[in-house]
Motif scaffolding. Sequence first.
Motif, PDB file in Angstrom:
ATOM      1  N   MET A  12       0.854  -1.203   0.000  1.00 16.53           N
ATOM      2  CA  MET A  12       0.000   0.000   0.000  1.00 16.53           C
ATOM      3  C   MET A  12       0.883   1.244   0.000  1.00 16.53           C
ATOM      4  O   MET A  12       1.915   1.288   0.682  1.00 16.53           O
ATOM      5  N   ASN A  13       0.470   2.252  -0.749  1.00 19.62           N
ATOM      6  CA  ASN A  13       1.133   3.541  -0.708  1.00 19.62           C
ATOM      7  C   ASN A  13       1.203   4.010   0.742  1.00 19.62           C
ATOM      8  O   ASN A  13       0.190   4.084   1.435  1.00 19.62           O
ATOM      9  N   ALA A  14       2.411   4.360   1.214  1.00 20.38           N
ATOM     10  CA  ALA A  14       2.594   4.697   2.622  1.00 20.38           C
ATOM     11  C   ALA A  14       1.761   5.897   3.050  1.00 20.38           C
ATOM     12  O   ALA A  14       1.354   5.998   4.217  1.00 20.38           O
ATOM     13  N   ILE A  15       1.478   6.806   2.136  1.00 25.88           N
ATOM     14  CA  ILE A  15       0.714   7.995   2.501  1.00 25.88           C
ATOM     15  C   ILE A  15      -0.696   7.626   2.955  1.00 25.88           C
ATOM     16  O   ILE A  15      -1.297   8.339   3.767  1.00 25.88           O
ATOM     17  N   PHE A  16      -1.216   6.485   2.498  1.00 26.52           N
ATOM     18  CA  PHE A  16      -2.570   6.096   2.867  1.00 26.52           C
ATOM     19  C   PHE A  16      -2.688   5.776   4.347  1.00 26.52           C
ATOM     20  O   PHE A  16      -3.773   5.860   4.913  1.00 26.52           O
ATOM     21  N   GLU A  17      -1.593   5.409   4.975  1.00 30.54           N
ATOM     22  CA  GLU A  17      -1.621   5.119   6.404  1.00 30.54           C
ATOM     23  C   GLU A  17      -1.949   6.367   7.217  1.00 30.54           C
ATOM     24  O   GLU A  17      -2.380   6.270   8.368  1.00 30.54           O
ATOM     25  N   ARG A  18      -1.773   7.533   6.597  1.00 31.11           N
ATOM     26  CA  ARG A  18      -2.027   8.802   7.292  1.00 31.11           C
ATOM     27  C   ARG A  18      -3.283   9.490   6.791  1.00 31.11           C
ATOM     28  O   ARG A  18      -3.595  10.582   7.230  1.00 31.11           O
ATOM     29  N   PHE A  19      -3.980   8.873   5.865  1.00 38.86           N
ATOM     30  CA  PHE A  19      -5.261   9.426   5.416  1.00 38.86           C
ATOM     31  C   PHE A  19      -6.253   9.416   6.584  1.00 38.86           C
ATOM     32  O   PHE A  19      -6.148   8.571   7.485  1.00 38.86           O
ATOM     33  N   PRO A  20      -7.233  10.316   6.587  1.00 37.45           N
ATOM     34  CA  PRO A  20      -8.194  10.378   7.701  1.00 37.45           C
ATOM     35  C   PRO A  20      -9.277   9.318   7.635  1.00 37.45           C
ATOM     36  O   PRO A  20     -10.228   9.360   8.420  1.00 37.45           O
ATOM     37  N   TYR A  21      -9.177   8.389   6.723  1.00 34.21           N
ATOM     38  CA  TYR A  21     -10.170   7.313   6.633  1.00 34.21           C
ATOM     39  C   TYR A  21      -9.493   6.054   6.115  1.00 34.21           C
ATOM     40  O   TYR A  21      -8.385   6.092   5.596  1.00 34.21           O
ATOM     41  N   ARG A  22     -10.161   4.926   6.291  1.00 39.65           N
ATOM     42  CA  ARG A  22      -9.651   3.640   5.821  1.00 39.65           C
ATOM     43  C   ARG A  22     -10.674   3.007   4.888  1.00 39.65           C
ATOM     44  O   ARG A  22     -11.876   3.243   5.005  1.00 39.65           O
ATOM     45  N   VAL A  23     -10.188   2.190   3.964  1.00 45.31           N
ATOM     46  CA  VAL A  23     -11.050   1.447   3.051  1.00 45.31           C
ATOM     47  C   VAL A  23     -11.062  -0.006   3.502  1.00 45.31           C
ATOM     48  O   VAL A  23     -10.006  -0.605   3.704  1.00 45.31           O
ATOM     49  N   PRO A  24     -12.244  -0.607   3.702  1.00 49.56           N
ATOM     50  CA  PRO A  24     -12.290  -2.013   4.115  1.00 49.56           C
ATOM     51  C   PRO A  24     -11.520  -2.897   3.132  1.00 49.56           C
ATOM     52  O   PRO A  24     -11.615  -2.717   1.906  1.00 49.56           O
ATOM     53  N   ALA A  25     -10.771  -3.824   3.659  1.00 47.40           N
ATOM     54  CA  ALA A  25      -9.926  -4.674   2.819  1.00 47.40           C
ATOM     55  C   ALA A  25     -10.726  -5.382   1.743  1.00 47.40           C
ATOM     56  O   ALA A  25     -10.262  -5.538   0.600  1.00 47.40           O
ATOM     57  N   GLY A  26     -11.950  -5.801   2.060  1.00 44.22           N
ATOM     58  CA  GLY A  26     -12.754  -6.537   1.111  1.00 44.22           C
ATOM     59  C   GLY A  26     -13.290  -5.697  -0.037  1.00 44.22           C
ATOM     60  O   GLY A  26     -13.862  -6.242  -0.987  1.00 44.22           O
ATOM     61  N   LYS A  27     -13.128  -4.370   0.058  1.00 43.42           N
ATOM     62  CA  LYS A  27     -13.610  -3.475  -0.992  1.00 43.42           C
ATOM     63  C   LYS A  27     -12.504  -3.100  -1.978  1.00 43.42           C
ATOM     64  O   LYS A  27     -12.786  -2.481  -3.012  1.00 43.42           O
ATOM     65  N   ARG A  28     -11.272  -3.431  -1.682  1.00 42.31           N
ATOM     66  CA  ARG A  28     -10.157  -2.988  -2.513  1.00 42.31           C
ATOM     67  C   ARG A  28     -10.048  -3.844  -3.774  1.00 42.31           C
ATOM     68  O   ARG A  28     -10.440  -5.018  -3.792  1.00 42.31           O
ATOM     69  N   VAL A  29      -9.538  -3.249  -4.837  1.00 39.02           N
ATOM     70  CA  VAL A  29      -9.405  -3.939  -6.123  1.00 39.02           C
ATOM     71  C   VAL A  29      -8.014  -3.705  -6.694  1.00 39.02           C
ATOM     72  O   VAL A  29      -7.403  -2.650  -6.474  1.00 39.02           O
ATOM     73  N   ARG A  30      -7.524  -4.692  -7.420  1.00 41.23           N
ATOM     74  CA  ARG A  30      -6.267  -4.530  -8.161  1.00 41.23           C
ATOM     75  C   ARG A  30      -6.546  -3.775  -9.459  1.00 41.23           C
ATOM     76  O   ARG A  30      -7.595  -3.972 -10.081  1.00 41.23           O
ATOM     77  N   VAL A  31      -5.592  -2.955  -9.860  1.00 44.39           N
ATOM     78  CA  VAL A  31      -5.803  -2.118 -11.045  1.00 44.39           C
ATOM     79  C   VAL A  31      -4.529  -2.045 -11.879  1.00 44.39           C
ATOM     80  O   VAL A  31      -3.422  -1.882 -11.351  1.00 44.39           O
ATOM     81  N   ILE A  32      -4.702  -2.162 -13.190  1.00 46.53           N
ATOM     82  CA  ILE A  32      -3.676  -1.837 -14.176  1.00 46.53           C
ATOM     83  C   ILE A  32      -4.144  -0.581 -14.892  1.00 46.53           C
ATOM     84  O   ILE A  32      -5.298  -0.501 -15.337  1.00 46.53           O
ATOM     85  N   VAL A  33      -3.266   0.414 -14.993  1.00 49.69           N
ATOM     86  CA  VAL A  33      -3.595   1.665 -15.683  1.00 49.69           C
ATOM     87  C   VAL A  33      -2.853   1.693 -17.015  1.00 49.69           C
ATOM     88  O   VAL A  33      -1.624   1.727 -17.054  1.00 49.69           O
ATOM     89  N   ASN A  34      -3.609   1.663 -18.104  1.00 51.33           N
ATOM     90  CA  ASN A  34      -3.053   1.709 -19.457  1.00 51.33           C
ATOM     91  C   ASN A  34      -3.380   3.082 -20.043  1.00 51.33           C
ATOM     92  O   ASN A  34      -4.555   3.441 -20.159  1.00 51.33           O
ATOM     93  N   THR A  35      -2.359   3.858 -20.412  1.00 53.13           N
ATOM     94  CA  THR A  35      -2.596   5.253 -20.734  1.00 53.13           C
ATOM     95  C   THR A  35      -1.689   5.784 -21.829  1.00 53.13           C
ATOM     96  O   THR A  35      -0.498   5.457 -21.871  1.00 53.13           O
ATOM     97  N   ASP A  36      -2.267   6.624 -22.704  1.00 56.06           N
ATOM     98  CA  ASP A  36      -1.482   7.389 -23.678  1.00 56.06           C
ATOM     99  C   ASP A  36      -1.174   8.756 -23.061  1.00 56.06           C
ATOM    100  O   ASP A  36      -1.591   9.805 -23.542  1.00 56.06           O
ATOM    101  N   ALA A  37      -0.403   8.730 -21.988  1.00 49.83           N
ATOM    102  CA  ALA A  37      -0.280   9.863 -21.065  1.00 49.83           C
ATOM    103  C   ALA A  37       0.226  11.148 -21.696  1.00 49.83           C
ATOM    104  O   ALA A  37      -0.049  12.232 -21.182  1.00 49.83           O
ATOM    105  N   ALA A  38       0.979  11.061 -22.787  1.00 45.47           N
ATOM    106  CA  ALA A  38       1.550  12.268 -23.395  1.00 45.47           C
ATOM    107  C   ALA A  38       0.682  12.815 -24.517  1.00 45.47           C
ATOM    108  O   ALA A  38       1.096  13.746 -25.210  1.00 45.47           O
TER     109      ALA A  38
END
Length: 312
Positions: free
Chosen positions: A1-27
């Motif tokens: 997990m991104n370390a910054i999320f440990e300091r977010f003011p809320y948490r996401v239930p583990a069972g709600k999380r999803v894996r993601v691949i981001v495919n992008t023509d970013a430029a």
Amino acid sequence: MNAIFERFPYRVPAGKRVRVIVNTDAANEADDQYAIVQALLTPKLIIRGFVATHFGTHRTDTSMEQSYAEIKRILDLMDMSEDYPVYRGSAGRLNPDAPVVSEGAQFIIDEAMRDDAQEPLFAIFLGAITDLAAAYKAKPEIAGRLTAVWIGGGAYPQGGEEFNLGNDIAAANIVFRSDIPLWQVPRDVYKMPRVSLAELAVKVKPWGKIGDYLFRQLEEFNLLPIHTPRWPPGESWNMGDSPAVSLLIDDQNFDYELRSAPEVREADMGYVHPGTARPIRVYTSVDSRFILEDLYAKLQLFHELSSSGQST
């Protein structure tokens, strides 16, 4: 997990999380960057990696490489370069008779075929859908192991000219004919999240290096002499790629229709509806307020938490 999320003011239930691949023509232009940042700042998403893809050859022959460099630049600005892998995707359109499996397409295959992950896998496509088509041609078994979310295609029912679709019509037809679960956000829907440059100057630019970069690169792109008299409008922008991220946060299960997957005509990108194809999810609207306010809030949180972390 991104370390910054440990300091977010809320948490996401583990069972709600999803894996993601981001495919992008970013430029390609200036809004992929906003979607990438929003994905990076969303605790619900377990980002497995980024795939850079092409945006045609109308402006450059190195569009995939430019997109690759842009993804790396964003990660560097957010001090996340070591946190997420970036893969080179397709450098151009798919040859259906001899598909090339890029390292990005292979990554899609590998992640889909994992047996050690419990979270569902989504792959979001913010440009041409070339890498998904190549992955499917090489390994059809991925169809039952991921859901694709694609920003692309003309409005229903007629279809018609659309940038992402036009960059690889053959790939889109392969995906439409496949049995890959597909959520499509067509052109008339992804154009809904509109912002003014004044809004971005107030709500994005102040929030650290990444906020400043997001605003500056869009403002600079807006001034390029390559644009037509009608596009862009001059003082506004369409955040057309961001719905792919927001729908993973909240899928708006009342704002889509199940439609038979169309065939796309090469000549004019119009849809042909045989009525016998498998169903796909086609979005009819997206919640612009939710998309934009979520982004603004996460940029502010990220800046404040990053700044406080550096000062301690």
